[in-house]
Design a protein around this motif. Structure first.
Motif, PDB file in Angstrom:
ATOM      1  N   ASN A 122      16.826  25.033 -43.992  1.00  0.00           N
ATOM      2  CA  ASN A 122      16.574  25.868 -45.162  1.00  0.00           C
ATOM      3  C   ASN A 122      17.882  26.375 -45.766  1.00  0.00           C
ATOM      4  OD1 ASN A 122      15.171  27.327 -47.053  1.00  0.00           O
ATOM      5  ND2 ASN A 122      14.121  28.638 -45.601  1.00  0.00           N
ATOM      6  N   GLN A 145      13.157  19.217 -47.083  1.00  0.00           N
ATOM      7  CA  GLN A 145      14.523  19.625 -46.777  1.00  0.00           C
ATOM      8  C   GLN A 145      15.230  18.607 -45.891  1.00  0.00           C
ATOM      9  OE1 GLN A 145      14.009  23.554 -45.137  1.00  0.00           O
ATOM     10  NE2 GLN A 145      13.094  24.355 -47.017  1.00  0.00           N
ATOM     11  N   ASP A 198       5.468  20.403 -53.733  1.00  0.00           N
ATOM     12  CA  ASP A 198       5.924  21.786 -53.647  1.00  0.00           C
ATOM     13  C   ASP A 198       5.556  22.556 -54.905  1.00  0.00           C
ATOM     14  OD1 ASP A 198       7.295  24.116 -52.888  1.00  0.00           O
ATOM     15  OD2 ASP A 198       9.194  23.382 -53.680  1.00  0.00           O
ATOM     16  N   ILE A 207      15.118  25.239 -37.715  1.00  0.00           N
ATOM     17  CA  ILE A 207      14.271  25.263 -38.910  1.00  0.00           C
ATOM     18  C   ILE A 207      14.975  26.025 -40.027  1.00  0.00           C
ATOM     19  CG2 ILE A 207      12.033  25.923 -39.838  1.00  0.00           C
ATOM     20  CD1 ILE A 207      11.823  23.794 -37.678  1.00  0.00           C
ATOM     21  N   GLN A 253       8.432  25.548 -46.361  1.00  0.00           N
ATOM     22  CA  GLN A 253       8.729  24.126 -46.311  1.00  0.00           C
ATOM     23  C   GLN A 253       9.047  23.551 -47.682  1.00  0.00           C
ATOM     24  OE1 GLN A 253       5.061  23.209 -44.301  1.00  0.00           O
ATOM     25  NE2 GLN A 253       6.054  23.086 -42.306  1.00  0.00           N
ATOM     26  N   ASN A 291       6.574  23.197 -38.273  1.00  0.00           N
ATOM     27  CA  ASN A 291       7.386  24.152 -39.036  1.00  0.00           C
ATOM     28  C   ASN A 291       8.502  23.524 -39.867  1.00  0.00           C
ATOM     29  OD1 ASN A 291       6.209  26.720 -38.328  1.00  0.00           O
ATOM     30  ND2 ASN A 291       6.978  26.415 -36.266  1.00  0.00           N
ATOM     31  N   TYR A 292       8.966  22.349 -39.446  1.00  0.00           N
ATOM     32  CA  TYR A 292      10.116  21.803 -40.165  1.00  0.00           C
ATOM     33  C   TYR A 292       9.676  21.241 -41.521  1.00  0.00           C
ATOM     34  CZ  TYR A 292      10.255  16.633 -40.321  1.00  0.00           C
ATOM     35  OH  TYR A 292      10.081  15.315 -40.657  1.00  0.00           O
ATOM     36  N   SER A 293      10.608  21.185 -42.440  1.00  0.00           N
ATOM     37  CA  SER A 293      10.320  20.754 -43.803  1.00  0.00           C
ATOM     38  C   SER A 293      10.768  19.318 -44.026  1.00  0.00           C
ATOM     39  CB  SER A 293      11.040  21.676 -44.799  1.00  0.00           C
ATOM     40  OG  SER A 293      11.037  21.118 -46.100  1.00  0.00           O
ATOM     41  N   SER A 294       9.808  18.430 -44.313  1.00  0.00           N
ATOM     42  CA  SER A 294      10.158  17.041 -44.626  1.00  0.00           C
ATOM     43  C   SER A 294      11.026  16.974 -45.875  1.00  0.00           C
ATOM     44  CB  SER A 294       8.887  16.213 -44.832  1.00  0.00           C
ATOM     45  OG  SER A 294       8.181  16.067 -43.625  1.00  0.00           O
ATOM     46  N   PRO A 340       3.252  28.777 -45.016  1.00  0.00           N
ATOM     47  CA  PRO A 340       4.154  27.673 -44.649  1.00  0.00           C
ATOM     48  C   PRO A 340       4.590  26.815 -45.830  1.00  0.00           C
ATOM     49  CG  PRO A 340       2.341  27.825 -43.093  1.00  0.00           C
ATOM     50  CD  PRO A 340       2.026  28.775 -44.217  1.00  0.00           C
ATOM     51  N   THR A 341       3.732  26.684 -46.835  1.00  0.00           N
ATOM     52  CA  THR A 341       4.093  25.855 -47.989  1.00  0.00           C
ATOM     53  C   THR A 341       5.317  26.420 -48.716  1.00  0.00           C
ATOM     54  OG1 THR A 341       2.426  27.060 -49.287  1.00  0.00           O
ATOM     55  CG2 THR A 341       1.793  24.921 -48.374  1.00  0.00           C
TER      56      THR A 341
END
Length: 386
Positions: free
Chosen positions: A110, A150, A217, A106, A50, A145-148, A46-47
């Protein structure tokens, strides 16, 4: 004396934190292991999803072909695209981007983040019918799952169409993960209402947080992923497509001897009681109407504007199991028809497996492609990439 002891660790922590945040990203990039990108291609961490660094590096390279999807990507077997193309020494390497619960919204974040890298980029996008429940993806699947990173970058993103960006932000604001993030929610609210003063005010902490998330990241990128059990298997090497389909039939038959509906024995063993309870339970269900269609359209819009070259993969359901649950055939066929029309209207191509609902060993269980299904995808991917 006690105050000195009290403030000492606090000051030290602040100094260390400042040091971590202020380290230039270019310095950290130099610490990324040489094989880190190759390793991440099948890690499904996941890293990576995200973050932005590894995906950015992947998109720069002509070697990698990203496959975007969800939980099916972790269903590993010899016919899985990552194994098939590596074993047969293909000129490209699949790069897996997806995990359980990842749906259009999601992936939209991206794609928006990397929009300027998608021009002429060939990619594969696996679309699952289960995404298209009436209210779209729920909080339980969205939040983890969502990326803070992004999401925070979205208001400052000038790579995507303004109307598409606004629609995506409005959709994100319906989720608690965004609502409960005060700075992000107020930033979006000010942007959407054209309140420039408030937007500029919230931009200050937002940009500071983006800087922290970017460093996070990079630090995760430097670290090695956990070892996986996805080992290479050469039993699919140098086979014709007909041989591979026959081999997949045999492979699947051995693994479904003690189950119904051609479900993997290991899955059936743990889901047997649940499956018994599901008989006739889905009589009123349908994939014909869903908020997901709007999210999917945003994906199509972002990819079209970016001049990307996606191959969409239309996954079927396990027909025998869906009949057993009472899920109406019309509620499935309406989905296949609608999703193909959306893709066609956007000028993209797709691999249509909707007529494989009753094909033994095409699906690994009730919802995931596997075995023979992977063989069809391997063949279609090779044709698409050639």
């Amino acid at each position: 004396m006690k105050k000195k002891y009290l403030f000492g660790p606090i000051i030290l922590a602040l100094v260390l934190f400042s040091g971590v945040v202020l380290v230039p990203e270019s310095w950290l990039a130099n610490l990324v292991p040489a094989d880190r990108l190759e390793e991440s291609a099948i890690s499904l961490e996941p890293t990576m999803f995200q973050g932005t660094y590894l995906q950015g590096e992947m998109l720069k390279s002509s070697t990698y072909v990203p496959i975007y999807g969800s939980s099916e990507l972790s269903r590993w077997d010899p016919f899985h695209p990552s194994n098939y193309f590596e074993t047969n020494e293909a000129a490209f390497t699949p790069y897996l981007v997806g995990k359980g619960g990842m749906t259009s919204i999601i992936h939209n974040l991206n794609f928006a983040m990397h929009a300027d890298q998608l021009k002429n980029k060939k990619m594969v996008i696996i679309v699952s019918p289960q995404w298209f429940v009436k209210h779209g993806t729920d909080e339980q699947h969205f939040a983890p799952n969502y990326s803070s990173l992004q999401a925070y970058q979205l208001p400052f993103n000038k790579k995507v169409d303004e109307q598409v960006k606004r629609k995506l932000m409005q959709r994100l604001m319906t989720y608690d993960a965004v609502k409960n993030d005060t700075i992000l929610y107020q930033l979006y609210d000010a942007y959407l209402n054209d309140e420039k003063v408030m937007f500029n005010i919230f931009s200050v902490p937002a940009r500071a947080y983006i800087s922290i998330l970017k460093k996070k990241d990079m630090y995760f990128t430097i670290l090695k992923d956990k070892p996986t059990n996805r080992h290479q298997s050469d039993e699919v090497k140098d086979k014709t497509w007909e041989e591979l389909r026959a081999q997949a039939d045999t492979y699947g038959e051995k693994r479904t001897q003690h189950s119904k509906f051609y479900i993997d024995d290991n899955v059936y063993k743990y889901r047997k009681d649940y499956i018994k309870r599901m008989e006739g339970k889905n009589k009123d269900h349908s994939y014909a109407e869903s908020l997901e269609y709007e999210d999917f359209q945003l994906m199509l819009d972002i990819l079209k504007e970016s001049d990307a070259e996606p191959l969409f993969v239309i996954i079927p359901v396990n027909g025998a199991y869906y009949d057993y649950t009472g899920f109406p055939e019309k509620g499935r066929q309406d989905y296949y028809t609608r999703i193909k029309k959306q893709i066609n209207d956007s000028g993209f191509t797709y691999a249509d497996y909707s007529d494989h609902e009753y094909d033994p060993y095409f699906m690994r269980d009730t919802i995931h492609i596997g075995w023979k299904g992977w063989v069809y995808l391997d063949e279609d991917m090779q044709k698409f990439l050639e």
